[in-house]
Design a protein around this motif. Structure first.
Motif, PDB file in Angstrom:
ATOM      1  N   MET A  24      59.947  65.876  58.129  1.00 30.13           N
ATOM      2  CA  MET A  24      62.638  66.538  58.076  1.00 30.13           C
ATOM      3  C   MET A  24      62.664  66.565  59.107  1.00 30.13           C
ATOM      4  SD  MET A  24      62.356  64.729  55.008  1.00 30.13           S
ATOM      5  CE  MET A  24      64.258  64.817  54.530  1.00 30.13           C
ATOM      6  N   LEU A  27      63.498  63.925  61.442  1.00 24.53           N
ATOM      7  CA  LEU A  27      64.298  62.807  61.160  1.00 24.53           C
ATOM      8  C   LEU A  27      65.784  63.088  61.016  1.00 24.53           C
ATOM      9  CD1 LEU A  27      62.505  61.355  58.166  1.00 24.53           C
ATOM     10  CD2 LEU A  27      62.934  59.994  60.189  1.00 24.53           C
ATOM     11  N   ASN A  31      68.418  61.439  63.663  1.00 22.83           N
ATOM     12  CA  ASN A  31      69.221  61.048  62.491  1.00 22.83           C
ATOM     13  C   ASN A  31      70.420  62.078  63.368  1.00 22.83           C
ATOM     14  OD1 ASN A  31      71.587  62.201  59.288  1.00 22.83           O
ATOM     15  ND2 ASN A  31      71.112  59.771  60.638  1.00 22.83           N
ATOM     16  N   ILE A  74      70.376  54.449  54.902  1.00 23.51           N
ATOM     17  CA  ILE A  74      68.636  54.748  55.428  1.00 23.51           C
ATOM     18  C   ILE A  74      68.033  56.303  55.287  1.00 23.51           C
ATOM     19  CG2 ILE A  74      66.488  54.144  56.270  1.00 23.51           C
ATOM     20  CD1 ILE A  74      67.679  51.677  57.341  1.00 23.51           C
ATOM     21  N   PHE A  75      68.646  56.702  56.282  1.00 26.30           N
ATOM     22  CA  PHE A  75      68.202  57.934  55.968  1.00 26.30           C
ATOM     23  C   PHE A  75      68.786  59.248  55.341  1.00 26.30           C
ATOM     24  CE2 PHE A  75      68.156  56.447  61.107  1.00 26.30           C
ATOM     25  CZ  PHE A  75      67.040  57.776  61.306  1.00 26.30           C
ATOM     26  N   ALA A  77      69.112  58.277  51.808  1.00 29.07           N
ATOM     27  CA  ALA A  77      68.039  58.086  50.686  1.00 29.07           C
ATOM     28  C   ALA A  77      66.964  58.805  51.222  1.00 29.07           C
ATOM     29  CB  ALA A  77      67.972  56.246  51.418  1.00 29.07           C
ATOM     30  N   ILE A  78      66.162  58.448  52.242  1.00 28.32           N
ATOM     31  CA  ILE A  78      65.331  60.006  52.624  1.00 28.32           C
ATOM     32  C   ILE A  78      65.656  61.116  52.878  1.00 28.32           C
ATOM     33  CG2 ILE A  78      63.552  60.784  54.392  1.00 28.32           C
ATOM     34  CD1 ILE A  78      63.720  57.753  55.468  1.00 28.32           C
ATOM     35  N   PHE A  79      66.409  61.333  52.525  1.00 26.77           N
ATOM     36  CA  PHE A  79      66.848  63.345  52.524  1.00 26.77           C
ATOM     37  C   PHE A  79      67.028  63.277  50.450  1.00 26.77           C
ATOM     38  CE2 PHE A  79      68.667  62.859  56.758  1.00 26.77           C
ATOM     39  CZ  PHE A  79      67.651  63.218  57.682  1.00 26.77           C
ATOM     40  N   SER A  81      65.395  61.528  48.130  1.00 24.18           N
ATOM     41  CA  SER A  81      65.142  61.861  47.184  1.00 24.18           C
ATOM     42  C   SER A  81      63.389  63.438  47.769  1.00 24.18           C
ATOM     43  CB  SER A  81      63.794  60.651  48.198  1.00 24.18           C
ATOM     44  OG  SER A  81      64.387  59.426  48.379  1.00 24.18           O
ATOM     45  N   GLU A  82      64.088  62.965  49.006  1.00 20.55           N
ATOM     46  CA  GLU A  82      63.038  64.717  49.890  1.00 20.55           C
ATOM     47  C   GLU A  82      63.633  65.923  48.734  1.00 20.55           C
ATOM     48  OE1 GLU A  82      62.934  68.347  51.905  1.00 20.55           O
ATOM     49  OE2 GLU A  82      64.556  67.539  51.849  1.00 20.55           O
ATOM     50  N   CYS A 113      74.574  64.942  52.919  1.00 21.59           N
ATOM     51  CA  CYS A 113      74.097  63.692  52.238  1.00 21.59           C
ATOM     52  C   CYS A 113      75.179  62.161  51.792  1.00 21.59           C
ATOM     53  CB  CYS A 113      73.024  63.336  51.226  1.00 21.59           C
ATOM     54  SG  CYS A 113      72.005  63.786  51.277  1.00 21.59           S
TER      55      CYS A 113
END
Length: 336
Positions: A24, A27, A31, A74-75, A77-79, A81-82, A113
């Protein structure tokens, strides 16, 4: 450059979470770098500059800029999810007393976010929280990084300059209050100094005894010779004593005997005074002086001369403190 403590990482019971933290962190740095680049590219002047001097770069990045919101999502969504995975783990492990505490405590993860320019930079707080967590578990040591040491040095220098100015301002105000006759001096004398007269007496008595024993005792013989010489010189200048030489036969003998006796008496008196000061016998003498300097509050009329002397003493102490406060320790560290 931060060094990873592999031993602590291997022996940790949260290895999987630390691996996620590092992923993270990478990323987030990518980002945030893209956000800064895109924010800079948003200026027309920058686009025109690239179009004029680097048209190939402008042509390659223009599609990225036009679809940057999709790329940023996209970033996000990853953040997110975590974030929900960690929230679920916190619920399972009962990290917090209530299920809704986690999003409130980690509010910056959610707000960062939101794909709005000003809120995106709150992701920096997430970077800081991850680095702090890794440092707390001794996976990395932030204090050894040059950036931390640089920031810590200038922070300490700023705080020292700020606190020094505040302290000097306060002390100068105290001096001004005493000089214009405010009740502060009476409070210092009556509430602080007077109740500690015994302590002051002991301290002054000890200092006087130490000064007398170290300053006088090793040079007692030299001082005696000096005193006898000065007394002898003073007696020879005395007109009445010089007339004793006119007495037939015994005149010179009487004069010499008298000079020796007076010199010996003066030297013995001085010697006895200094010996008394160098011993614990000086306590009563020092106590009398302290009682005269610090009389009981309300006893008799105030002595203006004594008050002025105490005010001058306190002012000198405050000036010494101010001189010490003015010393810039951060400058000494800068020269090292």
């Amino acid at each position: 450059m931060l060094k990873i403590n592999r031993e602590n990482l291997k022996t940790s019971h949260q290895l999987i979470w630390f691996i996620i933290d590092f992923l993270m962190l990478g990323l987030l740095i990518i980002n945030l770098t893209l956000i800064i680049i895109d924010s800079t590219y948003s200026f027309i002047a920058v686009q025109n500059l690239l179009l004029e001097h680097a048209p190939r770069v402008q042509q390659l990045y223009q599609p990225v800029h036009e679809n940057f919101l999709f790329l940023d999502m996209i970033f996000v969504a990853i953040f997110l999810s975590e974030f929900f995975v960690r929230w679920g783990y916190a619920l399972k492990a009962r990290v917090y007393d209530r299920w809704y505490f986690y999003p409130f405590i980690h509010w910056y993860d959610l707000v960062g976010c939101i794909p709005v320019g000003s809120l995106r930079f709150l992701r920096v707080l997430r970077v800081i929280s991850i680095i702090y967590r890794l440092h707390q578990y001794r996976i990395i040591d932030v204090t050894q990084s040059r950036l931390y040491q640089l920031v810590a040095f200038y922070y300490d220098a700023f705080m020292e300059e700020l606190s020094d100015r505040i302290v000097i301002k306060v002390l100068s105000g105290v001096q001004h209050e005493m000089d214009r006759g405010s009740p502060l001096f009476e409070r210092i004398q009556g509430d602080i100094l007077y109740p500690r007269r015994e302590m002051l007496t002991d301290w002054i008595s000890t200092r006087v005894a130490k000064a007398a024993s170290h300053g006088y005792m090793p040079k007692r013989a030299e001082l005696r010779i000096y005193l006898e010489h000065r007394v002898d010189h003073a007696l020879k200048q005395n007109l009445e004593l010089s007339r004793l030489r006119l007495v037939p036969v015994v005149g010179p003998t009487i004069q010499e005997t008298l000079e020796d006796a007076v010199g010996d008496i003066v030297a013995n008196v001085i010697h006895q005074i200094l010996e008394d000061l160098a011993s614990t016998d000086n306590h009563g003498f020092i106590e009398d002086i302290v009682q005269v300097m610090l009389p009981e509050p309300g006893a008799g009329e105030p002595d203006e001369a004594r008050n002025d002397a105490l005010i001058a003493l306190i002012n000198e102490i405050i000036e010494a403190v101010k001189d010490q406060v003015r010393v810039k320790h951060w400058r000494a560290e800068l020269k090292q």
